[in-house]
Design an enzyme around this catalytic site. Sequence first.
Site, PDB file in Angstrom:
ATOM      1  CB  CYS A   1      46.689 -64.629   0.447  1.00 18.97           C
ATOM      2  SG  CYS A   1      47.148 -62.875   0.513  1.00 18.97           S
TER       3      CYS A   1
ATOM      4  CG  HIS B   1      47.366 -66.118   3.996  1.00 16.97           C
ATOM      5  ND1 HIS B   1      48.669 -65.784   3.717  1.00 16.97           N
ATOM      6  CD2 HIS B   1      46.651 -64.948   3.950  1.00 16.97           C
ATOM      7  CE1 HIS B   1      48.747 -64.485   3.489  1.00 16.97           C
ATOM      8  NE2 HIS B   1      47.556 -63.959   3.629  1.00 16.97           N
TER       9      HIS B   1
ATOM     10  CG  ASN C   1      49.828 -61.063   4.259  1.00 20.03           C
ATOM     11  OD1 ASN C   1      50.215 -61.891   3.447  1.00 20.03           O
ATOM     12  ND2 ASN C   1      48.586 -60.612   4.255  1.00 20.03           N
TER      13      ASN C   1
END
Length: 324
Positions: free
Chosen positions: A112, A251, A281
């Site tokens: 990420c 993020h 996500n």
Amino acid sequence: MEDLRIVQTASWVPNQIVENDDLSKIMDTSDEWIQSRTGIKRRHISTGENTADLAFKTGQLLLEKSGWQARDLDLILVATMSPDAYTPSTAAIVQGRLQAENAIAFDISAACSGFVYGLTIASRMMSSGMVKKAMVIGSEVLSKLIDWQDRTTAVLFGDGAGGVLLEQTLVETPTLLGTHLKTFGEFSDELSAGNTTSGCDFPKQLTRLTPFKMNGREVYRFATHEVPKSILAASSQSGLTLDQIDVFLLHQANARIIKQVAKRLDQPLEKFPINIAEYGNTSAASEPILLDECIEKGMIKRGDILALSGFGGGLTTGTIILRY
């Protein structure tokens, strides 16, 4: 002075949308349970497109919107934790399909944090004079790494890609203002996916990949403590105060994490756009998707100071502060 400039942004997500209510039909969960804990309402899931496909479509959009030709590119970086294969790299596949014959291409594996790591590497290569024009993409098909019976992880992730075109050019004011990257390998087991088996039963050779495994409590603690530190470190390097940063692009892992980071930094939540409700996500793709969306909506304009901050598998953190 010479510095990099973000020339164009673009993003691409699969057409299929999976709502929280769809997941409640195949596992013990509910829309209320997912939204209250994560902020996620739905996610886009690939139906046959792999990571390179999403990255390629993003790359095509970048070139179309900018008017650049593929042969103009010197560098293609793809940040991903869900590559098409061990080899070739996803970036090499994209380079070939774009026919970007003059570009070197390779992947960045920092989960990420990957997009921020990719921007940092591209900026260093450009400042050295090695690269003039670069494409940096975050692309993920995380659905292929999900155990759809595990509600602790299956509700979190989605597929998508986003990217930018960068150019080393003359600018009136510096663009790249501060960076901070850090790895916490001692916590690598707290978030993992795609682990391979070691060795084989000769002459058989079969490797199986493991689905996502995550210690949610530890990852939440890590993110809410280490992300503010990373942003403060990059801000200190830039010589700017947090109040001088116009937009914080974090993020999109969990809406509660983003809100907690804003609180710890004593910054208004309005400076932290959140789109996790729509996409879930998407790991390395989340920040470039959010960046592209904010620009398209007019939430970010030329001259704004941006802080992009990634965090997750590795475990890793990464922040880059730049002028758009």
